[in-house]
Scaffold this motif. Structure first.
Motif, short mmCIF file in Angstrom:
data_model
loop_
_atom_site.label_atom_id
_atom_site.label_comp_id
_atom_site.label_asym_id
_atom_site.label_seq_id
_atom_site.Cartn_x
_atom_site.Cartn_y
_atom_site.Cartn_z
N ALA A 1 12.31 -27.80 8.62
CA ALA A 1 12.63 -27.41 7.43
C ALA A 1 11.81 -26.72 6.50
CB ALA A 1 12.32 -29.22 6.62
N ARG A 2 10.63 -26.27 6.93
CA ARG A 2 9.98 -25.36 6.78
C ARG A 2 10.81 -24.07 6.87
NH1 ARG A 2 5.36 -23.38 10.27
NH2 ARG A 2 7.27 -22.56 11.40
N ASP A 3 11.16 -24.11 8.26
CA ASP A 3 11.86 -22.74 8.24
C ASP A 3 12.73 -22.21 7.47
OD1 ASP A 3 9.90 -21.49 9.81
OD2 ASP A 3 10.93 -22.05 11.59
N ALA A 4 13.75 -23.37 7.35
CA ALA A 4 15.36 -23.53 6.29
C ALA A 4 14.32 -23.84 4.97
CB ALA A 4 15.83 -24.74 6.11
N GLY A 5 13.43 -23.60 4.30
CA GLY A 5 12.73 -23.18 2.78
C GLY A 5 12.59 -24.27 2.36
N ALA B 1 3.93 -14.45 11.11
CA ALA B 1 5.16 -14.57 10.61
C ALA B 1 5.55 -15.43 9.34
CB ALA B 1 6.20 -14.62 11.64
N ASN B 2 4.68 -16.29 8.95
CA ASN B 2 5.13 -17.53 8.33
C ASN B 2 4.02 -17.05 6.96
OD1 ASN B 2 6.29 -19.52 8.76
ND2 ASN B 2 5.35 -19.60 10.94
N SER B 3 2.86 -16.26 7.44
CA SER B 3 2.39 -15.81 5.88
C SER B 3 2.83 -14.55 5.39
CB SER B 3 0.94 -15.03 6.12
OG SER B 3 0.23 -15.76 7.22
N ALA C 1 -0.80 -27.68 7.74
CA ALA C 1 -2.29 -27.14 6.42
C ALA C 1 -1.39 -25.39 6.34
CB ALA C 1 -3.40 -27.16 7.45
N GLU C 2 -0.85 -24.57 7.00
CA GLU C 2 -0.85 -23.48 7.16
C GLU C 2 0.62 -23.18 5.68
OE1 GLU C 2 -0.18 -21.16 10.66
OE2 GLU C 2 -2.13 -20.28 10.02
N MET C 3 1.20 -24.53 5.62
CA MET C 3 2.55 -24.20 4.66
C MET C 3 1.84 -24.11 3.48
SD MET C 3 6.25 -26.60 4.62
CE MET C 3 5.02 -27.70 4.07
N GLU C 4 0.79 -25.16 3.95
CA GLU C 4 0.30 -25.13 2.24
C GLU C 4 -0.43 -24.30 1.45
OE1 GLU C 4 1.45 -28.04 0.56
OE2 GLU C 4 1.62 -30.01 1.60
N ILE C 5 -0.69 -23.85 2.79
CA ILE C 5 -1.68 -22.24 1.84
C ILE C 5 -0.15 -21.45 1.27
CG2 ILE C 5 -2.75 -20.63 3.34
CD1 ILE C 5 -4.54 -22.81 4.80
N ASN C 6 0.68 -21.15 2.02
CA ASN C 6 1.23 -20.11 2.14
C ASN C 6 2.16 -20.23 0.57
OD1 ASN C 6 0.92 -18.58 3.80
ND2 ASN C 6 2.26 -19.64 5.59
N THR C 7 2.68 -21.88 0.59
CA THR C 7 2.80 -22.06 -0.88
C THR C 7 1.38 -22.05 -1.90
OG1 THR C 7 2.54 -24.60 -0.44
CG2 THR C 7 5.30 -23.07 0.21
N ARG C 8 0.51 -21.91 -1.88
CA ARG C 8 -0.32 -21.58 -2.50
C ARG C 8 -1.15 -23.31 -3.25
NH1 ARG C 8 0.29 -17.89 -0.76
NH2 ARG C 8 0.97 -16.06 -1.21
N ASP C 9 -0.90 -24.17 -2.36
CA ASP C 9 -1.19 -25.71 -3.04
C ASP C 9 -2.82 -25.64 -2.06
OD1 ASP C 9 -1.93 -28.56 -2.73
OD2 ASP C 9 0.06 -28.61 -3.02
N THR C 10 -4.01 -25.16 -2.08
CA THR C 10 -4.56 -25.20 -0.79
C THR C 10 -5.67 -26.75 -1.54
OG1 THR C 10 -6.38 -23.98 -3.07
CG2 THR C 10 -5.76 -22.66 -1.56
#
Length: 608
Positions: free
Chosen positions: A487-491, A239-241, A519-528
């Motif tokens: 905070a993540r889910d609020a964007g 879902a977060n992806s 780590a997954e949040m950073e991946i989803n925002t392209r900050d690998t």
């Protein structure tokens, strides 16, 4: 929320000790992060020394005549209680106890991969719980364990168990294979006598002494529990992806979109279900092992001359405690099942062909292809319905049968026992300590804040969690973790990163899932690069690189390193004894599993 209430929450919450920096450094992002939460007032430190290592020299056994002779239990009186002789402590084969003890110390278990691997699985779970330290209370209870150790005539544990506490209303405690005992605050709050707390503590300690973690059923149960948690994690990850992938992100932010609602609900519900499943997971002891732990608990209490009270009083109190324990578990299991049904409904909407097709038109996930995405969603749907069943149920006897069996056991093994009267002195000291009051207020306010997050009230959750110290290094890690999720889910990924950073650099008990989510949040925002740093930190802290391989695969795919992802995938498929790890890697890189086994179709990301 009124200002006075927030201030009261903040004043009550801070019971972690130390004088570290107030807030973690924040990363520079386009989103605006909230200002740092106020620093908690420092509390006087209570030092809890590390328990000393206890060498095992030879195979200790009780000397002849040092233990009472075992007597038969009255068959009718004991009912369904499985033991036939009492006391159990007088019937144990010393060689078997020593062998189990050696396995616990060495991490080896015949025929079941290794205890070291199964222990990692179990302790991985403990690193997801809402754990914190209560030093004064731990010292009080550790003294009890030390007295139990002196009453145990066989091979000693490697160390006195460490005691951690959980911010939960549950009436329960649990042992972990690394010699940790977790006590839920709800148990201490509800206890009205020393006997209740002492018996529960002795029961969990007995599981460790009897080497139950070395048994095949416990290891099998650990694997099933890890798989169940992994399935919930994969739904949230999926879902977060969607949330973080190009045009899909826009779709999910559209309040009128059914896909948006389903995606947001699935991400949030998966977090709620993970907490709920953790609440009902327990080692898969069988009925005999639970009866053995009950029996040895009585032996330890009598042998150490601990408060247990008169025959009539103690079993009336235990009956009440057993009923409270069962009611607590039934309530938590019902909640988990309700959440599972809600999550299934959201995943069904996500897996709908029209919804998935509309989502797969842009962003990084379009590379997977519409059919593959539909297959992933359908696979999640097919598996999510079995999550709460996979974790097993309560294996204790029903409360009345349990009390009845123990009463018969006590009468047969200790007909002349005269233990001290239960005055409630110990639980009175625990509850009178300011540490306990701070902890119970924190727990109550944290649970309310967490529920605000589960309800999608992100602003309210943030306000409540900041009042508990979110954003500072001295607050318990789980407070920062849930604040980061909200905070993540609020964007607001900048604020989420600030909370996650405070949690992973703070003084609280570390939380494994914080590293996964961060780590997954950073991946989803392209900050690998940031994701790689978080993964590396998690591997170092938990000393468990295999657990992070699925997230490493996602990071490599997001950075365009297909060869690296394929290499990590191959390493992951070689992991033995921890079935949930390869299954998570299959879900992270389903195209690899598809190409290897079924070029024309879709393999499930994880097995049944």
């Amino acid at each position: 929320m009124k200002t006075g209430t927030i201030l009261a929450m903040a004043g009550a919450a801070m019971f972690m000790f130390g004088t570290g920096a107030d807030a973690a450094p924040k990363k520079k992002r386009s989103a605006t992060a909230a200002p740092a939460a106020p620093a908690p007032a420092p509390q006087p430190a209570v030092f809890v020394p590390e328990p000393p290592f206890v060498p095992l020299n030879g195979c200790p056994a009780p000397g002849a005549g040092t233990l009472p002779a075992a007597q038969k239990l009255d068959k009718k009186a004991k009912g369904k209680f499985s033991l036939t002789k009492a006391p159990l402590i007088a019937t144990l084969p010393a060689a078997e106890v020593c062998a189990n003890n050696q396995r616990m110390r060495s991490g080896g278990v015949a025929g079941e991969a290794s205890l070291g691997l199964s222990a990692q699985v179990m302790n991985t779970r403990s690193a997801r719980l809402d754990l914190f330290a209560m030093p004064a209370t731990e010292l009080e209870l550790r003294a009890v364990l030390d007295r139990f150790a002196k009453a145990w005539p066989y091979a000693p544990l490697e160390r006195t168990p460490k005691i951690l506490f959980r911010a939960s209303d549950a009436y329960e405690a649990q042992a972990l294979p690394d010699n940790t005992i977790v006590v839920s605050l709800g148990l201490l709050e509800a206890a009205e006598s020393d006997s209740e707390v002492l018996f529960v503590l002795a029961h969990e300690y007995a599981h460790l002494l009897l080497g139950h973690f070395t048994k095949a059923e416990a290891i099998s149960g650990a694997k099933k529990s890890a798989t169940a948690i992994s399935q919930v994690y994969q739904v949230g990850s999926f879902a977060n992806s969607l949330r973080g992938s190009g045009s899909v992100s826009g779709a999910l932010s559209n309040a009128q979109s059914g896909a948006a609602r389903s995606g947001r609900d699935a991400a949030r519900l998966s977090e709620a279900l993970t907490f709920a499943v953790d609440d009902i997971v327990a080692p898969s002891w069988n009925r005999d092992q639970e009866d053995q732990a009950d029996a040895l608990a009585i032996d330890l209490l009598i042998g150490s001359n601990m408060t247990i009270d008169t025959y009539a009083n103690v079993f009336a109190r235990l009956q009440k405690a057993f009923e409270a324990e069962k009611a607590s578990r039934d309530k938590r299991e019902a909640l988990a099942n309700t959440l599972q049904d809600s999550l299934t409904s959201s995943v069904k909407s996500m897996a709908n062909a029209g919804t998935v097709t509309s989502l797969a038109t842009g962003g990084s996930i379009s590379a997977l292809g519409t059919n593959l995405l539909k297959g992933t969603g359908s696979s999640l749907l097919n598996n999510i319905g079995s999550v709460t069943k996979a974790v097993g149920g309560d294996t204790h006897l029903p409360p009345e049968e349990r009390r009845k069996g123990l009463a018969a056991y006590y009468q047969a093994g200790y007909p002349t026992a005269d233990p001290p009267i239960d005055t409630g002195a110990m639980i009175g000291r625990i509850k009178a300590n300011p540490e306990f009051n701070r902890a119970t207020m924190l727990k109550a306010n944290y649970i309310r804040a967490r529920q605000s997050y589960f309800d999608g009230n992100y602003g309210g959750a943030d306000q409540q969690l900041r009042a508990l110290g979110a954003g500072t290094r001295q607050t318990p890690t789980f407070v920062n973790y849930v604040a980061g999720l909200s905070a993540r889910d609020a964007g607001n990924t900048a604020m989420a990163a600030s909370y996650f950073d405070a949690g992973r650099s703070g003084s609280g008990v570390q939380n494994l899932q914080l590293y996964e989510s961060y780590a997954e949040m950073e991946i989803n925002t392209r900050d690998t690069a940031a994701a790689e740093a978080v993964i590396g930190d998690g591997v170092a802290k938990f000393k468990d690189p295999d657990h992070f391989k699925s997230i490493e695969i996602k990071r490599e795919l997001a950075s365009g390193d297909a060869a690296g992802a394929q290499a990590t995938y191959g390493q992951c498929m070689a992991v033995k004894g921890r079935d949930y790890i390869p299954e998570r890697c299959k879900a992270a890189m389903p195209q690899a599993a598809q190409a290897k086994k079924n070029p024309l179709g879709i393999d499930l990301p994880f097995g049944n």
